[in-house]
Write a protein that holds these residues in place. Sequence first.
Motif, PDB file in Angstrom:
ATOM      1  N   THR A   1      42.387  31.148  14.747  1.00  0.00           N
ATOM      2  CA  THR A   1      41.880  30.450  15.926  1.00  0.00           C
ATOM      3  C   THR A   1      40.436  30.053  15.684  1.00  0.00           C
ATOM      4  N   THR A   2      40.062  28.881  16.171  1.00  0.00           N
ATOM      5  CA  THR A   2      38.660  28.474  16.145  1.00  0.00           C
ATOM      6  C   THR A   2      38.055  28.803  17.500  1.00  0.00           C
TER       7      THR A   2
ATOM      8  N   SER B   1      30.829  27.339  15.901  1.00  0.00           N
ATOM      9  CA  SER B   1      32.268  27.577  15.881  1.00  0.00           C
ATOM     10  C   SER B   1      32.611  28.459  14.697  1.00  0.00           C
TER      11      SER B   1
ATOM     12  N   SER C   1      34.995  29.108  24.100  1.00  0.00           N
ATOM     13  CA  SER C   1      36.387  28.677  24.206  1.00  0.00           C
ATOM     14  C   SER C   1      37.073  28.862  22.853  1.00  0.00           C
ATOM     15  N   GLY C   2      38.388  28.770  22.846  1.00  0.00           N
ATOM     16  CA  GLY C   2      39.133  28.925  21.609  1.00  0.00           C
ATOM     17  C   GLY C   2      40.342  28.014  21.563  1.00  0.00           C
ATOM     18  N   ARG C   3      40.747  27.669  20.338  1.00  0.00           N
ATOM     19  CA  ARG C   3      41.964  26.889  20.155  1.00  0.00           C
ATOM     20  C   ARG C   3      42.598  27.271  18.810  1.00  0.00           C
ATOM     21  N   PRO C   4      43.902  27.436  18.802  1.00  0.00           N
ATOM     22  CA  PRO C   4      44.583  27.768  17.540  1.00  0.00           C
ATOM     23  C   PRO C   4      44.464  26.616  16.530  1.00  0.00           C
TER      24      PRO C   4
ATOM     25  N   THR D   1      46.000  24.350  13.641  1.00  0.00           N
ATOM     26  CA  THR D   1      47.362  23.918  13.302  1.00  0.00           C
ATOM     27  C   THR D   1      47.475  23.583  11.850  1.00  0.00           C
TER      28      THR D   1
END
Length: 105
Positions: free
Chosen positions: A7-8, A76, A100-103, A105
Amino acid sequence: MSDSSTTTITALFRTREEADLAIEHLVQKNGVPRPDIFVQPTAHENSGGTAPSGGDRYHEDGPREDGKLTGEIEVSVDVAEGEIAAVQRTLGDTGAIHVSGRPLT
């Protein structure tokens, strides 16, 4: 680092000093490899943040007014799933105003 559970995590800081402290803690306390940490201004121009700090605040003639304070500093970091909570806590503890975070891909 890139696998299905990476995750970032992104955090915004008011000052470069806070961003630098966050990076130091991520590397030294959390063991995040330095190549997995990225830093950039959020504004179109290079910026020292939105508030003066450290050497940006004063010089021998008094308060500085020459530093560009045009936007937050974004840090990040790419982390494994099991490290997300600790990294978010470190970013918050070092002054992040938004995390915040986002997987990946």
